[in-house]
Design a protein around this motif. Structure first.
Motif, PDB file in Angstrom:
ATOM      1  N   ILE A 670       0.687  -1.592   0.651  1.00 40.50           N
ATOM      2  CA  ILE A 670       0.201  -0.102   0.369  1.00 40.50           C
ATOM      3  C   ILE A 670       0.684   1.094  -0.228  1.00 40.50           C
ATOM      4  O   ILE A 670       1.536   1.363   0.834  1.00 40.50           O
ATOM      5  N   ALA A 671       1.108   2.103  -1.102  1.00 40.66           N
ATOM      6  CA  ALA A 671       1.702   3.616  -1.446  1.00 40.66           C
ATOM      7  C   ALA A 671       1.744   4.268  -0.322  1.00 40.66           C
ATOM      8  O   ALA A 671       1.970   5.177   0.635  1.00 40.66           O
ATOM      9  N   ASP A 672       0.191   4.301   0.286  1.00 42.82           N
ATOM     10  CA  ASP A 672      -0.757   5.436   0.765  1.00 42.82           C
ATOM     11  C   ASP A 672      -1.918   5.500   1.193  1.00 42.82           C
ATOM     12  O   ASP A 672      -2.674   4.627   0.350  1.00 42.82           O
ATOM     13  N   ILE A 673      -2.436   5.662   2.327  1.00 37.91           N
ATOM     14  CA  ILE A 673      -3.970   5.826   2.746  1.00 37.91           C
ATOM     15  C   ILE A 673      -4.508   6.810   3.135  1.00 37.91           C
ATOM     16  O   ILE A 673      -3.485   7.847   3.808  1.00 37.91           O
ATOM     17  N   SER A 674      -5.808   7.620   2.727  1.00 33.49           N
ATOM     18  CA  SER A 674      -6.269   8.563   2.734  1.00 33.49           C
ATOM     19  C   SER A 674      -7.073   8.496   3.613  1.00 33.49           C
ATOM     20  O   SER A 674      -8.434   7.111   3.436  1.00 33.49           O
ATOM     21  N   ILE A 675      -7.858   8.730   4.386  1.00 34.72           N
ATOM     22  CA  ILE A 675      -8.210   9.295   5.526  1.00 34.72           C
ATOM     23  C   ILE A 675     -10.160   9.854   4.623  1.00 34.72           C
ATOM     24  O   ILE A 675      -9.480  11.267   5.351  1.00 34.72           O
ATOM     25  N   ASN A 676     -11.433   9.768   4.802  1.00 33.67           N
ATOM     26  CA  ASN A 676     -11.792  11.019   4.045  1.00 33.67           C
ATOM     27  C   ASN A 676     -11.526  12.188   3.037  1.00 33.67           C
ATOM     28  O   ASN A 676     -11.627  12.991   3.626  1.00 33.67           O
ATOM     29  N   ASP A 677     -11.017  11.270   2.921  1.00 33.26           N
ATOM     30  CA  ASP A 677      -9.910  12.018   1.699  1.00 33.26           C
ATOM     31  C   ASP A 677      -9.451  13.050   1.900  1.00 33.26           C
ATOM     32  O   ASP A 677      -8.615  13.428   1.004  1.00 33.26           O
ATOM     33  N   LEU A 679      -5.124  13.082   3.217  1.00 31.87           N
ATOM     34  CA  LEU A 679      -3.800  12.332   2.913  1.00 31.87           C
ATOM     35  C   LEU A 679      -2.785  11.077   4.852  1.00 31.87           C
ATOM     36  O   LEU A 679      -3.399  12.569   5.649  1.00 31.87           O
ATOM     37  N   PHE A 680      -3.265  10.164   4.952  1.00 31.21           N
ATOM     38  CA  PHE A 680      -3.073   9.463   6.396  1.00 31.21           C
ATOM     39  C   PHE A 680      -1.762   9.161   6.175  1.00 31.21           C
ATOM     40  O   PHE A 680      -1.064   9.075   7.200  1.00 31.21           O
ATOM     41  N   ILE A 700     -11.727   5.207   4.074  1.00 30.01           N
ATOM     42  CA  ILE A 700     -10.692   4.993   3.777  1.00 30.01           C
ATOM     43  C   ILE A 700     -10.063   4.914   2.110  1.00 30.01           C
ATOM     44  O   ILE A 700     -11.346   4.106   1.980  1.00 30.01           O
ATOM     45  N   SER A 701      -9.279   5.353   1.752  1.00 28.58           N
ATOM     46  CA  SER A 701      -9.021   4.867   0.213  1.00 28.58           C
ATOM     47  C   SER A 701      -7.253   4.345   0.651  1.00 28.58           C
ATOM     48  O   SER A 701      -6.290   5.074   1.172  1.00 28.58           O
ATOM     49  N   PHE A 702      -7.029   3.664  -0.631  1.00 30.32           N
ATOM     50  CA  PHE A 702      -6.127   2.975  -0.348  1.00 30.32           C
ATOM     51  C   PHE A 702      -4.750   2.840  -2.142  1.00 30.32           C
ATOM     52  O   PHE A 702      -5.772   3.363  -2.667  1.00 30.32           O
ATOM     53  N   SER A 703      -4.299   3.301  -2.128  1.00 26.39           N
ATOM     54  CA  SER A 703      -2.919   3.163  -3.595  1.00 26.39           C
ATOM     55  C   SER A 703      -2.357   2.400  -3.463  1.00 26.39           C
ATOM     56  O   SER A 703      -1.664   1.865  -2.259  1.00 26.39           O
ATOM     57  N   LEU A 704      -3.218   1.586  -4.445  1.00 25.78           N
ATOM     58  CA  LEU A 704      -1.950  -0.320  -3.610  1.00 25.78           C
ATOM     59  C   LEU A 704      -0.983  -0.201  -5.270  1.00 25.78           C
ATOM     60  O   LEU A 704      -0.560   0.622  -6.864  1.00 25.78           O
ATOM     61  N   ARG A 705      -0.119  -0.870  -4.860  1.00 22.59           N
ATOM     62  CA  ARG A 705       1.494  -1.300  -5.478  1.00 22.59           C
ATOM     63  C   ARG A 705       1.664  -2.613  -5.508  1.00 22.59           C
ATOM     64  O   ARG A 705       1.301  -3.516  -4.977  1.00 22.59           O
TER      65      ARG A 705
END
Length: 1021
Positions: A670-677, A679-680, A700-705
Motif C-alpha cells: 500500500i503506497a498511501d492511505i487516505s481517510i475522509n479523502d 492523506l493519512f 478510507i482509500s488505498f493506493s495499491l502497488r
C-alpha cells in the motif's frame, strides 16, 4: 510522476543491442526512468531494493524510493532540524538495510542512517570536510563497517550508533602528501577489503591488523563474487583474486572499436547464470561476461557514463547513469528471439524490414521473403545472411510465399511470378509468370499464397482468384483462373491456401472461405463454404475434433464442420487483437496467433465438440517481439516445433515449450492511505497493519502497488474487505475507496500479480476497526438499559404507590359503606323491626279485646298479618344488606333457612333438596340479591296462586353452574294468558338474566315448574 510519460517511454523506447563483430540486432526489453517521471536528479550513484520490495535510488539531490509508479524523495531542507529529513542531499555511496529496516548510507555529511518508519535520521560519524569511503562495506552482527580515507575503518553499532575506530597504518593512507583516495570496501568473513588508488588493502577483523595485498594504481573497485573470490575492476579489464591462494587472474576487456580506455568500476553478478555485468564510469558501455567461458559482449544503448548497476529479485538489471537517469533492462531469458537486420546501419532502415514469408530448410537456414528487400537467407545462430540474386528488380515486389516442394526445391512467389530455386545454392531452376485476365483486371495478378496439392501441381491464390500451376519435366505452365468455371467463387481475391493431409484445400478469400477437393488441374469439387463478407487469413484443422480454426480480420473463428455452428473470439474474450494473421499449433489444445497487436497464446478446451472455451495470454513488443504488427503469410513451423512469425520490422522465433511465464511474484503493498479523502500515511503505509477509526472518519482509500518491476503497468490487483465484500475484486486499477463504513471490524486483504498473471496468493492484511458513535457503544447501551430499568422501576414504583393509594381509598370507601350498611341494617332491625313487631303485638291485643266485634277483629287480624309480612320482608332485606353475607355457602344456607321457616306451618307436603357441599367462593352482592329475591318470589307465587298440596324445592351444582328448581302440583296456568300482564314473572326473568343466568317457567295442568340456571363464573366477584 507522469505515469503516461513513463508508459510511453516504456513502449516506444525499444533500442538495440550491439553485439561485437556481429552484423545483426536484437530487441532490448528496456525502460527509461528520468526526472520527468519524478526522479529527483538525473545523476544516480547507487540502486538498492529493500526487504519490502521498494527500489531506492541515491542521487546528488537526495534519496528516492520508487514503487513502479511513483517516487518519494528524501532530502535535507534549509534550516530544518527535524530528524525525519536527511542531513545532506548528496548521497554518493551504496545503501545498506539493517534488521530493523533502517537504511545506512554515506553523504557529504558523513555516515548517515534513515529510519523512515519512525521519521528519524541522523549522522553517526561526521565527515568534517573529509571524504569518506564511497560505499559502506556491509552490516554484520549488528555492526556497520565503513572506511574513511586517511583515517581508518569504523565499526558502527546499528542499535546504539556508537562506533569503534581502527586507524590506518598503511603508508599510502597515512602520508598526507601521498594519501590514496578510497574507492570502496567490502566485508568477508576474514575482514574488510579496501580498494584505493594504491591497490588493495586488507583489514583483519580478528587481529585488527592491516595488510597491503596488491599494489595497482589503476584499481577502481573491489567486489565479492558468489564463489567467494574477489573481483577487482580496473582499466580495460578485471582481476579475479583468490584470497586464500593470494593469486589473481587478469581478464582484458577492451573496446576494439574505440581507442578510449574503459574505466570499469560498477559491477553486479547474476548468480543464476554465472554472468557478471560491468559498467564503465567514463563510458556508456556495459560489459556482459560469462564467468565460466570468460566470453563477453558489450551493451550500449545510450550516451551517458555508467555510475552503478543492480539486479533486483525479478532479474531486472537497473543501470544508474551520470546525467541520464535510470535504465531498467529485463535480463531474464527471452521468450522470443528476434532478427531485425540493419542493412544500412540506419535505425529507420531497420524498422522498415518487412518480412512477408518465412521458411527454414533442413540445413537450419532461414529463408525470408520481404517487401522491397528481396529474398534473404540467414543463419540465425551466426546472424550471417546472404541475398538471393533475382533476375529482376525487387522494388515494390511482394515475396509472399516460400516452401519446399516434393522435389526438394524451394518454391517462392514474387509478384505474379512463381520461381523454383535450388535448396542449397539458391539458383533459379524454373520460373513462370501468371498471365493477366483482361476481363477482370488490366493489371498483372499478385500471388498471396501457394500450395502443392500433388507432386508437381500447384494452386496459386491471387488477387484475381485461383490459378493452377504445374511443373513437369522441368517445364512450368499455368492454367488461368477462368478454367474453374464450375465454381464461380474461385474467381475472387485469395489470401491463403491451406491443404490438409486428406487432400482437401481450404481457400481463404477476401469474402469468406471455400473448401475444395482437386480432381485435376481444371476441375475441383466444392465441399464447404461460408462466412461471406469476412476476410479469411489462415486455417488450422483440429486433429481431435471437427473444429476448423479460422484466422479472420474480425477475430478467431471456431467452426464445427459437422454441425456448421461457430463461435467467435475477439478482444472481448481476451484476444490481443481481432485482426488475426496466422495460426500455428503447438498441439491441438495450444495455438499461437499472430495479430496486429502482438502474439496470442490460446489454451483451447473442447467440451464434447459442443462448447469451446479459450484462454488467452498475450505478448507484445514489451516482451521482445520485433513489433506489435505481424504480416499475412509470414509464418512457419519447423520439424522441431520452433515457431516463426514475421512482421513489419523483422522475424521472431521461439520454442513454445520454453515460453514460460514470469515466475517472480509481485509483493502487494500500500503506497498511501487516505481517510475522509485526506492523506493519512504515505511512505509509512507499509507499516500500518491496523487502523482504528472514529465513526465520523469512516471513508478510507488505498493506493495499491504490486512490487514487481518487469512490466509494472501490467501488474494486477485483487482485494477484498472482509466484513463487507463477499468475493475478491480483481482489477488493474490501483485505487480503491470504501465510503461510509458502518461501525464494526474489517480486514482488508490485498493480493498482487506480475505482468503475466502469476499471483502472489499470500495477501497483505490490514485490520480496520470503525468505532461506533457513543450512542452505539456497549457501555452507552448498558447505561441506557440501566437508565431505562431505573425509569421503569421509578415509574412502576410511582404507579404502584398510586394504585395502592387508590386501592386504599377504595377499601376505605368500601369499609365506610360496609359500616354504613351494617349500621342501617342494625337500625332497621332495631327501630323499624321493633316498631313493626310492636304494631303486630298491639294488633293481636286489640283483636283479643274486640272479641265479638267481627269487623274490628278482621281489621286487627289483617293489620297483624301485614305487620308480620313486613317484619319477614324486613328480615330478608336486612340479610341482603348485611355486608358479611358474601359467599355462595351463606346464600345457600339462607335459602334453606327461608324455605324451612316460611313453609313450616303451611298445610303442604314440602320437599327440600339442598346439597351438603357447596363450592367455596365469593359472589357479588347483585347476584346474591337477585337469586334470593327471585327464589323467594317464586315460592310466594306457589303459595298464593297455585292452590298446591305439595311443593318441591331443589338446589344443585352441575359442574360449573348452579341450578334451582321450584315445582308444585297446583292448578297451573296458561302461559299465553300472562303475556303482557305478567310483570312479576318478567321482573324475575330480568333479574336472573342480569347476572348472566337463565330463567325458565313451565306450567301445565296440575303442575308448574320454575327453573333457574346460572354459571358459577357469573357469580364470582
Amino acid at each position: 510522476m507522469n505515469i503516461n510519460c513513463l508508459m510511453k517511454r516504456y513502449f516506444l523506447f525499444l533500442l538495440f543491442l550491439f553485439v561485437q563483430n556481429v552484423n545483426a540486432q536484437s530487441v532490448l526489453r528496456l525502460q527509461h526512468i528520468s526526472v520527468e517521471e519524478g526522479l529527483s536528479q538525473s545523476s544516480v550513484y547507487y540502486i538498492f531494493q529493500d526487504s519490502h520490495g521498494f527500489m531506492w535510488f541515491a542521487t546528488g539531490d537526495g534519496l528516492n524510493r520508487y514503487d513502479g509508479k511513483e517516487f518519494i524523495p528524501y532530502k535535507s531542507k534549509f534550516n530544518d532540524t527535524a530528524s525525519a529529513h536527511l542531513k545532506d542531499r548528496n548521497i554518493n555511496s551504496s545503501i545498506l538495510e539493517d534488521k530493523n529496516g533502517k537504511l545506512w548510507m554515506l553523504s557529504d555529511a558523513g555516515i548517515c542512517f534513515m529510519d523512515y518508519r519512525h521519521g528519524k535520521s541522523g549522522v553517526v560519524k561526521h565527515s568534517n570536510g573529509e571524504q569518506v569511503c564511497a560505499a559502506p562495506a556491509a552490516i554484520n552482527n549488528d555492526s556497520l563497517w565503513a572506511t574513511q580515507s586517511r583515517f581508518g575503518i569504523y565499526a558502527v553499532d546499528i542499535n546504539s550508533t556508537q562506533y569503534k575506530f581502527y586507524p590506518f597504518i598503511d603508508k599510502w593512507q597515512t602520508n598526507v602528501d601521498t594519501v590514496c583516495m578510497i574507492s570502496n570496501g567490502i566485508l568477508t568473513a576474514e575482514g574488510v577489503w579496501v580498494a584505493d588508488k594504491a591497490g588493495l588493502l586488507f583489514f583483519d577483523k580478528s587481529k585488527h591488523s592491516y595488510e597491503r595485498v596488491m599494489l595497482n594504481d589503476q584499481l577502481n573497485a573491489v567486489y565479492l563474487l558468489h564463489s567467494g573470490q574477489l573481483l577487482l575492476t580496473t582499466v580495460d579489464g578485471i582481476y579475479v583474486y583468490d584470497s586464500g591462494k593470494k593469486k589473481s587472474e587478469y581478464i582484458s576487456i577492451k573496446n576494439e572499436i574505440s581507442n578510449i580506455p574503459l574505466q570499469w568500476k560498477s559491477f553486479v553478478e547474476d548468480t543464476g547464470r554465472h554472468t557478471i555485468y560491468l559498467g564503465a564510469f567514463n563510458s556508456s558501455m556495459i560489459c556482459k561476461m560469462n564467468l565460466d567461458t570468460r566470453k563477453y559482449e558489450f551493451i550500449n544503448f545510450q550516451k551517458s557514463n555508467i555510475n552503478c548497476l543492480y539486479i533486483d529479485r525479478s532479474q531486472n538489471l537497473w543501470i544508474g547513469t551520470e546525467g541520464n537517469g535510470v535504465y531498467k533492462l529485463d535480463i531474464k531469458r527471452p521468450k522470443f528471439f528476434s532478427y531485425t537486420p540493419n542493412l544500412s546501419n540506419s535505425l529507420d532502415e531497420a524498422e522498415s524490414f518487412m518480412v512477408k514469408s518465412i521458411y527454414r530448410d533442413d540445413s537450419g537456414k532461414t529463408w525470408m521473403g520481404t517487401y522491397d528487400k528481396g529474398l534473404i537467407v540467414c543463419d540465425l545462430t551466426t546472424h550471417i545472411q546472404r541475398n538471393i540474386l533475382l533476375p529482376f528488380p525487387v522494388n515494390d515486389q511482394l515475396i509472399s510465399t516460400i516452401l519446399q516442394d516434393s522435389s526438394g526445391n524451394i518454391v517462392t512467389t514474387i509478384g505474379n511470378k512463381v520461381l523454383w530455386l535450388h535448396a542449397v545454392s539458391g539458383k533459379i531452376l524454373q520460373q513462370v509468370s501468371l498471365p493477366r485476365i483482361i476481363s477482370f483486371s488490366p493489371q498483372d495478378p499478385i500471388i498471396y499464397s501457394l500450395t502443392e496439392w500433388k507432386k508437381g501441381h500447384y494452386l496459386a491464390g491471387t488477387n484475381l482468384g485461383l490459378y493452377a500451376v504445374k511443373n513437369e519435366k522441368g517445364i512450368a505452365s499455368v492454367c488461368q483462373a477462368t478454367v474453374f468455371k464450375n465454381i464461380e467463387k474461385l474467381v475472387r481475391w485469395v489470401y491463403c491456401l491451406h491443404q490438409e493431409k486428406n487432400g482437401s484445400v481450404y481457400v481463404g478469400q477476401r469474402s469468406g472461405f471455400l473448401k475444395i477437393s482437386m480432381t485435376n488441374d481444371t476441375v475441383c469439387v466444392l465441399q464447404d463454404q461460408g462466412f461471406e463478407g469476412v476476410a479469411i487469413r489462415h486455417f488450422y484443422r483440429s486433429n481431435s475434433s471437427p473444429i476448423l480454426w479460422i484466422a479472420t480480420e474480425k477475430g478467431l473463428l471456431a467452426y464445427n464442420e459437422e454441425t456448421k455452428h461457430y463461435k467467435v473470439f475477439d478482444e472481448r474474450e481476451g484476444l490481443a487483437n481481432s485482426f488475426v494473421y496466422a495460426i500455428l499449433a503447438q498441439n491441438d489444445s495450444t495455438l499461437w496467433l499472430s495479430t496486429n497487436h502482438g502474439l496470442s497464446n490460446v489454451k483451447v478446451h473442447y467440451d464434447h465438440d459442443t462448447d469451446i472455451r479459450a484462454q488467452f495470454v498475450n505478448y507484445s513488443s514489451k516482451d521482445g517481439l520485433q513489433s506489435n504488427e505481424f504480416n499475412s503469410g509470414s509464418y512457419f513451423q519447423s520439424a522441431d516445433g520452433t515457431l516463426f512469425f514475421g512482421g513489419i520490422t523483422g522475424v521472431n522465433w521461439f520454442n513454445p515449450n520454453q515460453v514460460k511465464p514470469n515466475p517472480n511474484k509481485a509483493i502487494p503493498a500500500i503506497a498511501d492511505i487516505s481517510i475522509n479523502d485526506h492523506l493519512f500515511a504515505t511512505d509509512t503505509a507499509i507499516y500500518v497493519h491496523s487502523l482504528e477509526l472514529p465513526f465520523d472518519r469512516n471513508t478510507i482509500s488505498f493506493s495499491l502497488r504490486a512490487l514487481e518491476y518487469t512490466q509494472p503497468e501490467q501488474n494486477q490487483f485483487a482485494y477484498k474487505l472482509e466484513g463487507l465484500d463477499k468475493d475478491w475484486v480483481y482489477t488493474a486499477n490501483d485505487k480503491v475507496r470504501y465510503a461510509n463504513l458502518q461501525p464494526g471490524a474489517y480486514t482488508f486483504l490485498l493480493k498482487a500479480s506480475n505482468n503475466e498473471g502469476i499471483w502472489n496468493e499470500t495477501p497483505l492484511e490490514m485490520k480496520i476497526i470503525v468505532l461506533p458513535p457513543y450512542w452505539q457503544t456497549w457501555w452507552f447501551r448498558l447505561l441506557m438499559v440501566a437508565v431505562c430499568v431505573l425509569l421503569v422501576f421509578l415509574s412502576a414504583r410511582i404507579y404502584i404507590k398510586q394504585r395502592v393509594k387508590a386501592k386504599t381509598r377504595e377499601l376505605e370507601k368500601q369499609q365506610a359503606l360496609y359500616i354504613e350498611r351494617l349500621r342501617i341494617s342494625k337500625d332497621v332491625h332495631d327501630d323499624i323491626g321493633s316498631g313493626l313487631s310492636k304494631i303486630s303485638l298491639m294488633a293481636d291485643m286489640a283483636q283479643k279485646k274486640a272479641v265479638g266485634d267481627a269487623d274490628v277483629s278482621s281489621d286487627m287480624q289483617h293489620i297483624s298479618t301485614v305487620s308480620r309480612e313486613l317484619v319477614d320482608n324486613m328480615r330478608d332485606l336486612i340479610w341482603v344488606l348485611n355486608p358479611e353475607n358474601t359467599t355462595l355457602e351463606q346464600l345457600v344456607a339462607r335459602l334453606r333457612e327461608y324455605c324451612a321457616d316460611y313453609l313450616e306451618n303451611m298445610p303442604l307436603n314440602v320437599t327440600l333438596d339442598f346439597p351438603d357441599a357447596v363450592p367455596a367462593m365469593r359472589i357479588s352482592r347483585e347476584a346474591q340479591r337477585n337469586i334470593f329475591l327471585t327464589t323467594k318470589e317464586a315460592i310466594n307465587n306457589c303459595i298464593k296462586h297455585a292452590a298446591a298440596s305439595a311443593i318441591k324445592i331443589s338446589l344443585s351444582f352441575d359442574t360449573d353452574k348452579i341450578c334451582i328448581i321450584i315445582a308444585d302440583n297446583g292448578k297451573g296456568f296458561e302461559m299465553t294468558k300472562i303475556k303482557g300482564s305478567g310483570n312479576g314473572l318478567r321482573n324475575m326473568k330480568q333479574r336472573i338474566e342480569m347476572i348472566g343466568g337463565r330463567f325458565v317457567i313451565t306450567s301445565v295442568a296440575n303442575s308448574t315448574t320454575v327453573s333457574i340456571t346460572i354459571p358459577l363464573g357469573q357469580l364470582s366477584v
